[in-house]
Scaffold this motif. Sequence first.
Motif, mmCIF file in Angstrom:
data_model
loop_
_atom_site.group_PDB
_atom_site.id
_atom_site.type_symbol
_atom_site.label_atom_id
_atom_site.label_comp_id
_atom_site.label_asym_id
_atom_site.label_seq_id
_atom_site.Cartn_x
_atom_site.Cartn_y
_atom_site.Cartn_z
ATOM 1 N N LYS A 1 1.151 -1.295 -0.235
ATOM 2 C CA LYS A 1 -0.092 0.155 -0.158
ATOM 3 C C LYS A 1 0.293 1.415 -0.142
ATOM 4 C CE LYS A 1 -2.066 0.961 3.881
ATOM 5 N NZ LYS A 1 -2.909 0.803 5.323
ATOM 6 N N ARG A 2 0.568 2.384 -0.529
ATOM 7 C CA ARG A 2 1.208 3.862 -0.760
ATOM 8 C C ARG A 2 0.169 4.677 -0.961
ATOM 9 N NH1 ARG A 2 2.119 6.678 -5.414
ATOM 10 N NH2 ARG A 2 2.305 5.381 -7.046
ATOM 11 N N LYS A 3 -0.148 6.075 -0.087
ATOM 12 C CA LYS A 3 -0.484 6.878 -0.195
ATOM 13 C C LYS A 3 -0.261 7.416 -2.206
ATOM 14 C CE LYS A 3 0.164 9.190 4.371
ATOM 15 N NZ LYS A 3 0.628 9.922 5.009
ATOM 16 N N LEU A 4 -1.182 7.992 -1.942
ATOM 17 C CA LEU A 4 -1.077 8.304 -4.166
ATOM 18 C C LEU A 4 -0.415 9.598 -3.585
ATOM 19 C CD1 LEU A 4 -3.952 6.530 -3.898
ATOM 20 C CD2 LEU A 4 -4.376 8.483 -5.394
ATOM 21 N N LEU A 5 0.242 10.022 -4.824
ATOM 22 C CA LEU A 5 1.027 11.554 -4.605
ATOM 23 C C LEU A 5 0.270 11.879 -5.501
ATOM 24 C CD1 LEU A 5 4.531 9.658 -6.033
ATOM 25 C CD2 LEU A 5 3.988 10.200 -3.605
ATOM 26 N N PHE A 6 0.641 13.043 -4.897
ATOM 27 C CA PHE A 6 0.029 15.304 -5.297
ATOM 28 C C PHE A 6 -0.334 14.315 -6.754
ATOM 29 C CE2 PHE A 6 -0.962 19.034 -6.945
ATOM 30 C CZ PHE A 6 -1.364 19.887 -5.982
ATOM 31 N N HIS B 1 3.694 -6.624 -12.529
ATOM 32 C CA HIS B 1 3.467 -5.071 -12.487
ATOM 33 C C HIS B 1 1.958 -5.374 -10.779
ATOM 34 C CE1 HIS B 1 5.247 -3.495 -15.592
ATOM 35 N NE2 HIS B 1 4.509 -4.206 -16.387
ATOM 36 N N ALA B 2 2.051 -4.855 -9.765
ATOM 37 C CA ALA B 2 1.653 -5.281 -8.381
ATOM 38 C C ALA B 2 0.732 -4.124 -8.362
ATOM 39 C CB ALA B 2 2.642 -4.534 -7.382
ATOM 40 N N TRP B 3 1.240 -2.832 -8.548
ATOM 41 C CA TRP B 3 0.027 -2.343 -8.844
ATOM 42 C C TRP B 3 -1.070 -2.055 -9.545
ATOM 43 C CZ3 TRP B 3 0.505 -0.321 -3.927
ATOM 44 C CH2 TRP B 3 1.215 0.107 -3.398
ATOM 45 N N LEU B 4 -1.157 -2.857 -11.370
ATOM 46 C CA LEU B 4 -2.267 -3.486 -11.787
ATOM 47 C C LEU B 4 -3.337 -4.265 -10.548
ATOM 48 C CD1 LEU B 4 -0.509 -3.730 -15.410
ATOM 49 C CD2 LEU B 4 -1.218 -1.712 -14.722
ATOM 50 N N THR B 5 -3.063 -4.573 -9.752
ATOM 51 C CA THR B 5 -3.693 -5.217 -9.075
ATOM 52 C C THR B 5 -4.961 -4.447 -7.630
ATOM 53 O OG1 THR B 5 -2.459 -5.764 -7.200
ATOM 54 C CG2 THR B 5 -2.426 -7.231 -8.806
ATOM 55 N N ALA B 6 -4.165 -2.909 -7.521
ATOM 56 C CA ALA B 6 -4.653 -2.164 -7.491
ATOM 57 C C ALA B 6 -6.011 -1.270 -7.035
ATOM 58 C CB ALA B 6 -3.709 -0.521 -6.859
ATOM 59 N N SER B 7 -6.571 -1.913 -5.574
ATOM 60 C CA SER B 7 -7.677 -0.624 -5.337
ATOM 61 C C SER B 7 -7.031 1.063 -4.649
ATOM 62 C CB SER B 7 -9.055 -1.403 -4.549
ATOM 63 O OG SER B 7 -7.755 -1.679 -3.354
ATOM 64 N N ILE B 8 -7.819 1.252 -4.918
ATOM 65 C CA ILE B 8 -7.801 2.890 -3.830
ATOM 66 C C ILE B 8 -8.827 2.799 -3.289
ATOM 67 C CG2 ILE B 8 -8.523 4.927 -4.169
ATOM 68 C CD1 ILE B 8 -7.486 5.415 -6.584
ATOM 69 N N PHE C 1 -3.266 3.648 -2.669
ATOM 70 C CA PHE C 1 -3.598 2.550 -3.256
ATOM 71 C C PHE C 1 -3.193 1.295 -2.577
ATOM 72 C CE2 PHE C 1 -1.109 4.971 -6.504
ATOM 73 C CZ PHE C 1 -2.538 5.071 -8.066
ATOM 74 N N ILE C 2 -4.229 0.065 -2.767
ATOM 75 C CA ILE C 2 -3.869 -1.139 -1.570
ATOM 76 C C ILE C 2 -3.817 -2.376 -2.941
ATOM 77 C CG2 ILE C 2 -4.961 -3.044 -0.066
ATOM 78 C CD1 ILE C 2 -5.545 -0.146 1.221
ATOM 79 N N THR C 3 -3.149 -2.872 -2.805
ATOM 80 C CA THR C 3 -3.192 -4.253 -3.463
ATOM 81 C C THR C 3 -3.557 -4.940 -3.511
ATOM 82 O OG1 THR C 3 -0.933 -4.950 -3.273
ATOM 83 C CG2 THR C 3 -0.337 -3.478 -4.890
ATOM 84 N N ASN C 4 -4.294 -6.435 -4.507
ATOM 85 C CA ASN C 4 -5.135 -7.347 -4.246
ATOM 86 C C ASN C 4 -4.258 -8.529 -4.991
ATOM 87 O OD1 ASN C 4 -7.527 -6.264 -3.666
ATOM 88 N ND2 ASN C 4 -6.949 -4.399 -4.597
ATOM 89 N N SER C 5 -4.741 -10.196 -5.046
ATOM 90 C CA SER C 5 -4.739 -10.848 -5.624
ATOM 91 C C SER C 5 -5.086 -10.522 -6.744
ATOM 92 C CB SER C 5 -4.992 -11.986 -4.780
ATOM 93 O OG SER C 5 -5.791 -12.514 -5.406
ATOM 94 N N PRO C 6 -3.874 -11.142 -7.630
ATOM 95 C CA PRO C 6 -4.397 -11.387 -9.553
ATOM 96 C C PRO C 6 -5.514 -11.391 -9.332
ATOM 97 C CG PRO C 6 -1.801 -11.097 -9.080
ATOM 98 C CD PRO C 6 -2.560 -11.387 -7.675
ATOM 99 N N GLU C 7 -5.723 -13.121 -8.998
ATOM 100 C CA GLU C 7 -6.670 -13.963 -9.397
ATOM 101 C C GLU C 7 -8.116 -13.151 -8.833
ATOM 102 O OE1 GLU C 7 -2.925 -16.169 -9.221
ATOM 103 O OE2 GLU C 7 -3.827 -14.565 -7.530
#
Length: 425
Positions: free
Chosen positions: A5-10, A51-58, A68-74
């Motif tokens: 997980k990471r905060k969205l930048l500006f 690419h982990a962030w392609l699984t991200a929800s917000i 951004f918080i990653t999820n399992s691709p499946e």
Amino acid sequence: MNQMKRKLLFGERMLYGDGKSPFNMVIPFKIKGQIAEDRLNLALLNIQKKHAWLTASIEFNEFKTPWFITNSPESFKVSVRIIERVSEEDWKRESEREWNISFDATKSPLFRVAWIKGEEFSEFLLVFHHCLCDGTAGLSILKELLLLLDNPEVKIGEEIAIQSIKDIVPEQVLNSYRKRTKNRIIGKIATLALWIIPVKKVAVDRKRDFLLHWKLDEQLTSSILVFCKSQGFTVNTFLSAIVLKAFKEVQADKSFNKISLPVDIRNLNPLIKKDHVFAFGLMIVLSAGKQNDFIDGVKQLQKDVDRKLAKLDPYALMMMMEACHPSLDNFSNLLKYGKTSNDCMFSNLGKLDFPDNYENFELETICSPSVIGPLGNTTTILTSTFRKQMDFSFVASEGYVAFKDAELIKERVISLLKENIGTYN
């Protein structure tokens, strides 16, 4: 894959906005051959695994800060919408449709695919929310997708994902008291200025959004490359001058003699790789001078470009923008509701270094991306070169540029290219 997980930048927060207004980038490509649906789904799954962030929800925390918080691709798969292919023009209509379909970042990735499926030919549209991905990253994902569609066993590596600003700004810069203080002060001044500037919250009625698309033939494309090299300026600067002149001639007093050019931060910041899923925009603004001779004007414009690029400091800009989070709403409102001050955004993605023949299909073409969002003037021209042909996508809204004017600008761009190449050859 461990959850990240990471905060969205500006910049990402600004592009994401309220999460309801679409800000979508579409990358179209066309193949000749047959693709199995399960192979496409497997390819997309493997790309998400890289690419982990392609699984991200917000998700928003208690302070209404998006993460951004990653999820399992499946469990968080890329959706694929299949449309029966009827004509060569279907992809344009579907691109315009995709611009206006919002992502629900609580339920699905900020990436999806539209497949315009035919017997012999198919077009695919890769659709990204712009807060997640810029053109360079999108094209890197396209390259990986093509390899996996051709051979599901191919190894595409694993992205070392960007997890904080510490991953993309050198430690010595982040820890420099002088740099931190300077950028914090600049950020606070900018925040104060944005609070003071009055903005009437009446957005321009965009009316109909539209896409114009065209290609130059191999001969003209080649002539442009040779011509620019002989004259000592870049293709990007030459095209910028052409676009400025075309807007001026067609729109006359309605033109601003100003275009904004995105600069790929990867060219200035080696910590951000070509395949990093990332979107951070550096920008320079260009205006044509008053030289009587057009080519002399292009040469002067090249000097302006070189001077402005030399001044760009990606680390300072990122740190300064991170100090501006308190003014995010004011900055977004200024862009959304403020008066238009430039003709368009112009971006040249250059030569696309892709093979055109694969074992199981042929890559007929890659069309230049299109992008549109809610923050002010939507007028954008993007160009790229594939299979020795320069390709243009012209996106606009009739509330900013009348469709008939856009068509005239398109024709004038083509004419000016031919006229100037012909004159000096």
